[in-house]
Scaffold this active site. Structure first.
Site, PDB file in Angstrom:
ATOM      1  N   GLY A 117       0.823  -1.199   0.000  1.00 11.97           N
ATOM      2  CA  GLY A 117       0.000   0.000   0.000  1.00 11.97           C
ATOM      3  C   GLY A 117       0.859   1.252   0.000  1.00 11.97           C
ATOM      4  O   GLY A 117       2.076   1.211   0.224  1.00 11.97           O
ATOM      5  N   CYS A 118       0.220   2.393  -0.243  1.00 12.78           N
ATOM      6  CA  CYS A 118       0.961   3.648  -0.354  1.00 12.78           C
ATOM      7  C   CYS A 118       1.522   4.098   0.993  1.00 12.78           C
ATOM      8  O   CYS A 118       2.711   4.417   1.104  1.00 12.78           O
ATOM      9  CB  CYS A 118       0.085   4.734  -0.969  1.00 12.78           C
ATOM     10  SG  CYS A 118      -1.562   4.893  -0.234  1.00 12.78           S
ATOM     11  N   TYR A 119       0.691   4.101   2.047  1.00 14.36           N
ATOM     12  CA  TYR A 119       1.203   4.477   3.359  1.00 14.36           C
ATOM     13  C   TYR A 119       2.258   3.502   3.866  1.00 14.36           C
ATOM     14  O   TYR A 119       3.297   3.926   4.398  1.00 14.36           O
ATOM     15  CB  TYR A 119       0.061   4.592   4.368  1.00 14.36           C
ATOM     16  CG  TYR A 119      -0.665   5.914   4.329  1.00 14.36           C
ATOM     17  CD1 TYR A 119       0.019   7.119   4.513  1.00 14.36           C
ATOM     18  CD2 TYR A 119      -2.039   5.977   4.122  1.00 14.36           C
ATOM     19  CE1 TYR A 119      -0.641   8.340   4.483  1.00 14.36           C
ATOM     20  CE2 TYR A 119      -2.711   7.193   4.096  1.00 14.36           C
ATOM     21  CZ  TYR A 119      -2.008   8.370   4.277  1.00 14.36           C
ATOM     22  OH  TYR A 119      -2.664   9.576   4.252  1.00 14.36           O
ATOM     23  N   ALA A 122       5.673   4.287   2.046  1.00 14.46           N
ATOM     24  CA  ALA A 122       6.362   5.469   2.564  1.00 14.46           C
ATOM     25  C   ALA A 122       6.921   5.226   3.959  1.00 14.46           C
ATOM     26  O   ALA A 122       8.052   5.623   4.271  1.00 14.46           O
ATOM     27  CB  ALA A 122       5.399   6.660   2.574  1.00 14.46           C
TER      28      ALA A 122
END
Length: 327
Positions: A117-119, A122
């Site tokens: 996922g994106c979170y 990061a």
């Protein structure tokens, strides 16, 4: 390599991440996108089945439940490789977790690659190397994530209406965000994360700020990140956490920008990460996984890495235009 051609199916190409992945594959020198006419595996006709059987890989740009249904259907069809952009398999020990800088290339014999996922992307890029080296305490870790509205997908919701979001910002899914188990699982080391997200009145891009308890000085934390990513050009560690982290530097790119802040009066250190949630947090990461899985160069078809660390405030989303120019 350009003489090699691979058929890559995309199911869910009408969603935000699917659209960006489709656009990337359309410009790829070795891949051809195959788009079935249905989003429901029960509605596949003979032509659709043959199209998918002919694919070397099928990418699922879908939510978790439909992705699971499609995985079962594709397995019955004999599809050898499935790239899942949903959260259905991200903690499945039988699937490869597709964050190449931290977990390497998908093994050739792997059936399923779970695209992070994106979170989590990061957060993991900025924190996992520090936990691996025991340079920070695995608990407590407080994470504040801010993101554009495209991360919520195309579903209709009051908080995504223009009149409610424009000129506004607010927390969402406090205490129940679905990415927390994924982040803690892949951070390892017994990490426990307090995670809060805020929606920004923008389309794409995200900045994650993690507050950690250091066991060494902030300079050593930064050095550890520089060492970890020295051979990975799509991860840049900035000298200072300043305007160089701005979303205008990363939107439209595969780049991740990291930085470490000074020790605060509380004794905590902020660690920063900024990415494009639709590129590095979804589609371009998926393309990098596809390249590696098919034994192509990892950056084939991706925007080139930044030539140097960005400084100053970039004009809003300037990288969208510069990416188009590079392509």
């Amino acid at each position: 390599m350009a003489d090699q051609q691979f058929q890559v199916g995309i199911i869910g190409a009408s969603g935000y991440a699917g659209q960006v992945l489709h656009a990337l594959i359309m410009q790829h020198p070795c891949m051809h996108a195959v788009i079935p006419e249905t989003r429901n595996p029960g509605d596949l006709d003979d032509r659709g089945r043959e199209q998918l059987r002919a694919c070397e890989v099928v990418a699922l740009a879908l939510p978790g439940e439909p992705a699971t249904q499609w995985t079962d259907a594709l397995t019955e069809l004999g599809v050898a490789k499935i790239l899942d952009l949903s959260d259905a398999r991200r903690r499945d020990p039988t699937a490869h977790y597709g964050l190449p800088e931290l977990f390497g290339a998908p093994p050739a014999g792997t059936r399923i690659v779970a695209n992070p996922g994106c979170y989590p992307t990061a957060t993991l890029l900025s924190l996992r190397p520090l936990i691996e080296r025991e340079l920070i305490s695995p608990t407590p870790i407080a994470v504040l994530g801010t993101s554009g509205a495209s991360g919520a997908g195309k579903g209709l919701a009051d908080h995504l209406h223009f009149c409610n979001l424009a000129g506004n910002s607010f927390p969402y899914k406090v205490g129940e965000h679905r990415h927390v188990p994924e982040i803690e699982h892949h951070l390892g080391g017994g990490a426990a994360v307090s995670f809060v997200t805020q929606l920004l009145p923008i389309v794409r891009g995200m900045i994650v700020t993690s507050f950690v308890a250091p066991r060494v000085g902030p300079e050593r934390l930064r050095d550890a990140l520089v060492e970890r990513y020295a051979s990975h050009p799509w991860v840049s560690v900035l000298a200072q956490p300043d305007q160089g982290l701005g979303l205008g530097h990363v939107v439209g790119t595969h780049q991740a920008l990291l930085a470490v802040g000074p020790v605060e009066r509380s004794g905590l250190v902020p660690v920063f990460s900024s990415i494009d949630n639709l590129m590095r947090g979804a589609a371009s990461q998926a393309l990098c996984n596809l390249n590696l899985w098919l034994e192509l160069a990892p950056g084939l078809g991706l925007p080139p890495p930044l030539a140097g660390s960005p400084t100053g405030v970039a004009p809003a989303f300037s990288s969208l235009g510069s990416t188009a120019a590079r392509d």
